[in-house]
Motif scaffolding. Structure first.
Motif, PDB file in Angstrom:
ATOM      1  N   ASP A  68       0.844  -1.193   0.000  1.00 13.89           N
ATOM      2  CA  ASP A  68       0.000   0.000   0.000  1.00 13.89           C
ATOM      3  C   ASP A  68       0.884   1.250   0.000  1.00 13.89           C
ATOM      4  N   THR A  69       0.617   2.162  -0.930  1.00 14.13           N
ATOM      5  CA  THR A  69       1.485   3.326  -1.092  1.00 14.13           C
ATOM      6  C   THR A  69       1.491   4.245   0.126  1.00 14.13           C
ATOM      7  N   ASP A  70       0.478   4.145   0.979  1.00 13.23           N
ATOM      8  CA  ASP A  70       0.417   5.004   2.162  1.00 13.23           C
ATOM      9  C   ASP A  70       0.684   4.233   3.455  1.00 13.23           C
ATOM     10  N   THR A  71       1.372   3.093   3.361  1.00 12.22           N
ATOM     11  CA  THR A  71       1.656   2.303   4.564  1.00 12.22           C
ATOM     12  C   THR A  71       2.400   3.113   5.606  1.00 12.22           C
ATOM     13  N   TYR A  72       3.357   3.917   5.162  1.00 12.39           N
ATOM     14  CA  TYR A  72       4.173   4.681   6.107  1.00 12.39           C
ATOM     15  C   TYR A  72       3.380   5.765   6.828  1.00 12.39           C
ATOM     16  N   LEU A  73       2.187   6.094   6.316  1.00 13.48           N
ATOM     17  CA  LEU A  73       1.343   7.080   6.972  1.00 13.48           C
ATOM     18  C   LEU A  73       0.318   6.448   7.910  1.00 13.48           C
ATOM     19  N   LYS A  74       0.208   5.134   7.862  1.00 12.82           N
ATOM     20  CA  LYS A  74      -0.774   4.456   8.708  1.00 12.82           C
ATOM     21  C   LYS A  74      -0.211   4.254  10.112  1.00 12.82           C
ATOM     22  N   SER A  75      -1.094   4.320  11.085  1.00 11.82           N
ATOM     23  CA  SER A  75      -0.694   4.077  12.467  1.00 11.82           C
ATOM     24  C   SER A  75      -0.450   2.583  12.675  1.00 11.82           C
ATOM     25  N   PRO A  76       0.295   2.198  13.715  1.00 14.57           N
ATOM     26  CA  PRO A  76       0.484   0.771  13.999  1.00 14.57           C
ATOM     27  C   PRO A  76      -0.837   0.035  14.177  1.00 14.57           C
ATOM     28  N   GLU A  77      -1.831   0.712  14.756  1.00 17.55           N
ATOM     29  CA  GLU A  77      -3.132   0.073  14.950  1.00 17.55           C
ATOM     30  C   GLU A  77      -3.814  -0.220  13.610  1.00 17.55           C
ATOM     31  N   GLU A  78      -3.704   0.711  12.674  1.00 15.45           N
ATOM     32  CA  GLU A  78      -4.335   0.496  11.375  1.00 15.45           C
ATOM     33  C   GLU A  78      -3.600  -0.581  10.584  1.00 15.45           C
ATOM     34  N   ARG A  79      -2.283  -0.615  10.692  1.00 10.55           N
ATOM     35  CA  ARG A  79      -1.525  -1.667  10.010  1.00 10.55           C
ATOM     36  C   ARG A  79      -1.859  -3.035  10.595  1.00 10.55           C
ATOM     37  N   ARG A  80      -2.079  -3.108  11.909  1.00  8.84           N
ATOM     38  CA  ARG A  80      -2.447  -4.379  12.533  1.00  8.84           C
ATOM     39  C   ARG A  80      -3.845  -4.805  12.073  1.00  8.84           C
ATOM     40  N   LEU A  81      -4.765  -3.862  11.965  1.00 10.53           N
ATOM     41  CA  LEU A  81      -6.109  -4.168  11.470  1.00 10.53           C
ATOM     42  C   LEU A  81      -6.046  -4.718  10.046  1.00 10.53           C
ATOM     43  N   LEU A  82      -5.266  -4.075   9.187  1.00  7.23           N
ATOM     44  CA  LEU A  82      -5.151  -4.533   7.806  1.00  7.23           C
ATOM     45  C   LEU A  82      -4.539  -5.930   7.722  1.00  7.23           C
ATOM     46  N   LEU A  83      -3.578  -6.205   8.589  1.00  4.48           N
ATOM     47  CA  LEU A  83      -2.970  -7.538   8.603  1.00  4.48           C
ATOM     48  C   LEU A  83      -4.012  -8.597   8.953  1.00  4.48           C
ATOM     49  N   LYS A  84      -4.829  -8.322   9.955  1.00  3.28           N
ATOM     50  CA  LYS A  84      -5.883  -9.264  10.332  1.00  3.28           C
ATOM     51  C   LYS A  84      -6.882  -9.465   9.199  1.00  3.28           C
ATOM     52  N   LEU A  85      -7.278  -8.361   8.564  1.00  4.02           N
ATOM     53  CA  LEU A  85      -8.230  -8.467   7.466  1.00  4.02           C
ATOM     54  C   LEU A  85      -7.642  -9.267   6.312  1.00  4.02           C
ATOM     55  N   ASP A  86      -6.392  -8.992   5.976  1.00  5.57           N
ATOM     56  CA  ASP A  86      -5.743  -9.713   4.874  1.00  5.57           C
ATOM     57  C   ASP A  86      -5.648 -11.210   5.168  1.00  5.57           C
ATOM     58  N   LEU A  87      -5.348 -11.554   6.419  1.00 10.98           N
ATOM     59  CA  LEU A  87      -5.175 -12.962   6.780  1.00 10.98           C
ATOM     60  C   LEU A  87      -6.501 -13.710   6.893  1.00 10.98           C
ATOM     61  N   CYS A  88      -7.589 -12.975   6.993  1.00 12.93           N
ATOM     62  CA  CYS A  88      -8.898 -13.630   7.125  1.00 12.93           C
ATOM     63  C   CYS A  88      -9.749 -13.517   5.860  1.00 12.93           C
ATOM     64  N   ILE A  89      -9.797 -12.344   5.256  1.00 12.90           N
ATOM     65  CA  ILE A  89     -10.636 -12.157   4.069  1.00 12.90           C
ATOM     66  C   ILE A  89     -10.032 -12.857   2.858  1.00 12.90           C
ATOM     67  N   LEU A  90      -8.749 -12.588   2.579  1.00 19.19           N
ATOM     68  CA  LEU A  90      -8.153 -13.101   1.343  1.00 19.19           C
ATOM     69  C   LEU A  90      -8.105 -14.627   1.275  1.00 19.19           C
ATOM     70  N   PRO A  91      -7.684 -15.338   2.342  1.00 18.62           N
ATOM     71  CA  PRO A  91      -7.700 -16.806   2.238  1.00 18.62           C
ATOM     72  C   PRO A  91      -9.102 -17.373   1.995  1.00 18.62           C
ATOM     73  N   CYS A  92     -10.106 -16.834   2.696  1.00 16.06           N
ATOM     74  CA  CYS A  92     -11.477 -17.332   2.514  1.00 16.06           C
ATOM     75  C   CYS A  92     -11.967 -17.116   1.087  1.00 16.06           C
ATOM     76  N   LEU A  93     -11.787 -15.899   0.580  1.00 13.61           N
ATOM     77  CA  LEU A  93     -12.264 -15.595  -0.759  1.00 13.61           C
ATOM     78  C   LEU A  93     -11.447 -16.310  -1.829  1.00 13.61           C
ATOM     79  N   CYS A  94     -10.134 -16.336  -1.650  1.00 15.34           N
ATOM     80  CA  CYS A  94      -9.280 -16.946  -2.672  1.00 15.34           C
ATOM     81  C   CYS A  94      -9.492 -18.454  -2.763  1.00 15.34           C
ATOM     82  N   LEU A  95      -9.574 -19.123  -1.631  1.00 18.95           N
ATOM     83  CA  LEU A  95      -9.786 -20.574  -1.653  1.00 18.95           C
ATOM     84  C   LEU A  95     -11.166 -20.918  -2.223  1.00 18.95           C
ATOM     85  N   GLY A  96     -12.175 -20.148  -1.830  1.00 20.34           N
ATOM     86  CA  GLY A  96     -13.515 -20.398  -2.342  1.00 20.34           C
ATOM     87  C   GLY A  96     -13.599 -20.166  -3.844  1.00 20.34           C
ATOM     88  N   TYR A  97     -12.990 -19.095  -4.315  1.00 17.46           N
ATOM     89  CA  TYR A  97     -13.035 -18.796  -5.746  1.00 17.46           C
ATOM     90  C   TYR A  97     -12.174 -19.777  -6.534  1.00 17.46           C
TER      91      TYR A  97
END
Length: 539
Positions: free
Chosen positions: A42-71
């Motif tokens: 993400d081009t604005d990663t360096y502007l994100k707070s640690p809390e927002e980066r942690r949220l994105l990590l959780k979302l990526d680890l949960c949303i992407l595997p579910c959607l990718c495996l299903g598709y």
């Protein structure tokens, strides 16, 4: 210039020179790791707070595997018919005419019919429940396909499978747009769409392996084992969706792995870019949607793009017709096209997020696709040239960029966003259901003298319509349609503190714009604009 109060910063903000210097310093202070992540992720990663980066990590680890495996499983089954057809199904069921074309058309018709209903269903039913039900249902139907004895049964099963599989892609795309901002969306949609090529590729490898090692075991042919193995793969993926996939960042829909603070942050992120998640469709909403150009132009644009991507699907039939390849090679060679498609899908998605230029990426790739489609339309006598053209068609898939673009165009209205996404897919599949019968009859294989030239015309028309969408979108930006990012039809609850902060920030940008410090220019990075002001105030 008069001041117009906005809840959120304008979509496109160019910072003054002093701000650019501060931003560069901020990026330098972030460290090498964050700088690398900002470049490749993400081009604005360096502007994100640690809390927002942690949220994105959780979302990526949960949303992407579910959607990718299903598709992946969905495309595995969808492609299985082609692999089964060239691996013995044709002979076992006695398909000598256009039965294969009719089976594909039935699947396409059912898939198209359920696109809009599926995205409307998830406005009332949690996406995790609906997608899990659909995935487990199509797994059971996949098992049934291994037992078919006649053409009618296969027709019926392909239609039922299409109904259950139809929800996964439109709901998945809509769900991604409900959690990710413009600087994050295209690449994640690309990763999601990448699994379609991976599924098609793995189907070829699985069929080749099954044909060699399993054909004849327990009285079952290789193509029957293919359906059984795919069903076994699909069931656990459906259970994973039920357990792990998040629903919407809306009140009362928090998943077990998100803290209350993270869930509130997810809501604030979507409010910041003016994008809601849950839009119920009623008469008022429908009237509002019908009055805009979006619903009249966007779906037909995607339809012509999709119809222009049909060429590559006939590579296996052409390979078999040459009588130069074994059954194993007829299944494996098309996987090279899938590898090229996978690379292209991810590359175009990352490029679109990195540059923020959705239309330029779409136009460039479409122009590139004219070469292979033109070669197939001409159908030269060179075997090598035809093979190369088939393989290069894998580079023309920019579905992820299209849907990231469409969701940003419709981001002010969640109901419209849901309808546009599903209607675009449904119309494209619906047109394919009868267009393929007309222009790709099996009796004209493998040169398809009507099919390939018509596909070239679709590619050119898709480019013209994408240019029209770009023009209308830019016109709306200039007219100020996106200056007020207030969400229409969304029940997002926001605290008084959040609203006050957003109003103060809107006034800040309005003041700067009036002074000439922040001219509004075309850019997708409204999230970055928001963070620029917040971060610079503490620099």
């Amino acid at each position: 210039m008069s001041t117009v109060t906005t809840l959120y910063p304008p979509q496109r903000v160019a910072p003054p020179a002093s701000d650019e210097v501060a931003l560069k310093q901020k990026k330098a202070d972030a460290g090498i790791w964050l700088a690398i992540r900002s470049f490749i992720w993400d081009t604005d990663t360096y502007l994100k707070s640690p809390e927002e980066r942690r949220l994105l990590l959780k979302l990526d680890l949960c949303i992407l595997p579910c959607l990718c495996l299903g598709y992946f499983c969905k495309y595995l089954d969808q492609t299985n018919l082609t692999n089964a057809y060239v691996s013995g199904l044709k002979e076992d069921l006695g398909w000598t005419g256009n039965q294969y074309t009719y089976a594909v058309a039935l699947y396409t018709a059912g898939y198209a019919a359920m696109q809009v209903p599926s995205t409307l269903i998830v406005q009332y039913v949690r996406p995790s429940l609906w997608l899990a039900f659909c995935e487990i249902a199509w797994a059971l139907l996949t098992f049934c396909q291994a037992a078919v004895k006649n053409t009618g049964s296969m027709y019926a099963l392909r239609f039922l499978v299409s109904i259950t599989e139809s929800a996964f892609f439109p709901v998945g795309v809509y769900l991604l747009g409900s959690w990710y901002t413009p600087t994050e969306l295209a690449k994640r949609t690309a990763i999601f769409h990448f699994t379609s090529a991976a599924g098609a590729m793995m189907s070829g490898y699985i069929q080749a392996g099954v044909y060699t090692s399993m054909s004849g075991r327990y009285g079952l042919e290789g193509w029957q084992w293919l359906y059984i193995i795919c069903g076994i793969i699909t069931v656990p993926c459906g259970l994973l969706v039920l357990i792990l996939l998040p629903d919407y960042p809306e009140k009362g829909q928090k998943r077990w792995y998100l803290t209350e603070a993270e869930f509130e942050l997810a809501q604030e992120r979507m409010a910041r870019v003016g994008r809601g998640s849950n839009g119920k469709l009623d008469r008022t909403t429908l009237t509002r949607i019908l009055k805009r150009w979006h619903i009249w132009v966007i779906p037909i644009t995607y339809t012509f793009y999709g119809l222009g991507c049909a060429d590559g699907g006939y590579i296996a039939i052409w390979l078999k017709s040459t009588k130069k390849y074994s059954v194993q090679k007829v299944n494996i060679i098309p996987t090279i096209l899938n590898v090229i498609q996978s690379v292209g899908v991810v590359l175009w998605g990352f490029l679109a997020d990195y540059t923020g230029k959705r239309y330029l990426v779409i136009a460039g790739v479409t122009i590139l696709s004219i070469l292979p489609t033109g070669i197939l339309a001409a159908w030269p006598g060179s075997h090598q040239l035809i093979l190369a053209a088939f393989l290069i068609t894998g580079l023309q898939y920019i579905t992820a960029v299209y849907f990231a673009w469409f969701q940003e165009i419709c981001q002010k209205d969640p109901a419209e966003r849901a309808v546009i996404v599903s209607l675009s897919i449904g119309l494209q599949y619906g047109m394919s259901a009868w267009v393929t019968i007309l222009i790709f009859p099996q009796t004209e294989s493998p040169s398809f003298r009507k099919g390939f030239p018509t596909t070239l015309a679709f590619v050119l028309m898709g480019l013209i319509l994408a240019t029209l969408v770009h023009y209308l979108y830019q016109r709306d930006i200039k007219r100020g349609y996106y200056e007020n990012n207030a969400i229409q039809g969304s029940p997002l609850d926001k605290s008084d503190d959040i609203i006050q902060g957003e109003q103060e920030e809107g006034q800040y940008y309005d003041q700067k714009t009036d002074q000439g410090d922040l001219p509004i220019v075309p850019s997708l990075d409204d999230n970055l604009a928001h963070k620029r002001k917040a971060e610079l105030s503490t620099a």
